[in-house]
Design an enzyme around this catalytic site. Sequence first.
Site, mmCIF file in Angstrom:
data_model
loop_
_atom_site.group_PDB
_atom_site.id
_atom_site.type_symbol
_atom_site.label_atom_id
_atom_site.label_comp_id
_atom_site.label_asym_id
_atom_site.label_seq_id
_atom_site.Cartn_x
_atom_site.Cartn_y
_atom_site.Cartn_z
ATOM 1 N N HIS A 19 -1.641 5.555 6.696
ATOM 2 C CA HIS A 19 -2.548 6.597 7.165
ATOM 3 C C HIS A 19 -1.765 7.826 7.606
ATOM 4 C CE1 HIS A 19 -5.669 3.237 7.972
ATOM 5 N NE2 HIS A 19 -5.881 3.811 6.803
ATOM 6 N N GLU B 234 -0.826 8.655 11.180
ATOM 7 C CA GLU B 234 -0.058 7.591 11.828
ATOM 8 C C GLU B 234 1.413 7.666 11.401
ATOM 9 O OE1 GLU B 234 -2.251 3.990 11.010
ATOM 10 O OE2 GLU B 234 -4.081 4.797 11.891
ATOM 11 N N HIS C 8 0.582 0.426 11.615
ATOM 12 C CA HIS C 8 -0.421 1.446 11.912
ATOM 13 C C HIS C 8 -0.249 1.849 13.375
ATOM 14 C CE1 HIS C 8 -2.821 0.908 8.151
ATOM 15 N NE2 HIS C 8 -2.201 -0.262 8.173
ATOM 16 N N GLU D 60 -0.640 -2.653 15.115
ATOM 17 C CA GLU D 60 -1.168 -1.381 15.632
ATOM 18 C C GLU D 60 -0.286 -0.954 16.805
ATOM 19 O OE1 GLU D 60 -3.481 0.472 14.410
ATOM 20 O OE2 GLU D 60 -4.765 -0.798 13.145
#
Length: 305
Positions: free
Chosen positions: A58, A61, A209, A270
């Site tokens: 992403h 990110e 991420h 994450e």
Amino acid sequence: MEGIKYTYGETIKAIDRLMLYYPFVEKITIGNSVMGKEIPALKIGTGNTQVCYSGAFHANEWITVPVLLRFAEEFAAAAAAGESLYGVDGRWLYQQVSCYLIPLLNPDGVDLVTGGLTEGSYYEQAKAIAAAYPEIPFPDGWKANIDGVDLNLQFPADWELAKEIKFSQGYRSPAPRDYVGVAPLTAPESRAIYEFTMAHDFSLILAYHTQGEVIYWKYKDLEPPHSRQIADYFGQVSGYTVEETPYASGNAGYKDWFILQYGRPGYTIEAGYGENPLPIEDFPDIYRRNTGILTGGMTQILQFL
């Protein structure tokens, strides 16, 4: 590192410097982005056990890029000097494992967010796509590739269900985030990591991420052998929580497909907390909390093979 935004150009410079200092690090091109940028992977190690760590699916990110680059540098340095890599003999680990790192899967999108792309037809295309979603800030809210396809919603693991969910949320056409594309693997960047994975024999993958300091470890009811034990270890060394992927985002991801395809441990990490894109000032804490995961991805899987 203060003030640096990891554009594609900065990433390639960092990789070139790494290979200059450590010539045994191998650079591989796994494919090309929409705009034709080469997507680099680094291989460190000569062992039979293969793992793959990837980042920047992403665009906003992008702080995951220096996380993987810093780890590559430290692993190479420990292997070269025969020193410890976070409590593990670096040279021994180099001989046991082949670690593949893909720090920047989405170079065009990252350039859009970091200021590496500020004009031209692709920039204007992205700006036009974003205009249909005024609630998403441009370019900071951009997650997709430059064509407006979310690279982590492109994999053949209940893609149709992901499409149904995201369409119901209003993402029916190219968007800054959450558009699944017209079919699985139509985005060249997603296809590149898919084909790269298919061409290897990875025992474990990490997909990086940034949101929530959470580790996602399973796909639906599939629990690969030892995957929960490894996830719990990752949680202990990082302080992150270990959770099942939320329903609304639990399909068509790289980790989902890897678990479905191979029945082996795959994790979405994450890293970090706050509003994307996270500031580079957050990097030291993010990196410190992930060194045990990055090293443990190798040592843990070796323990269970």
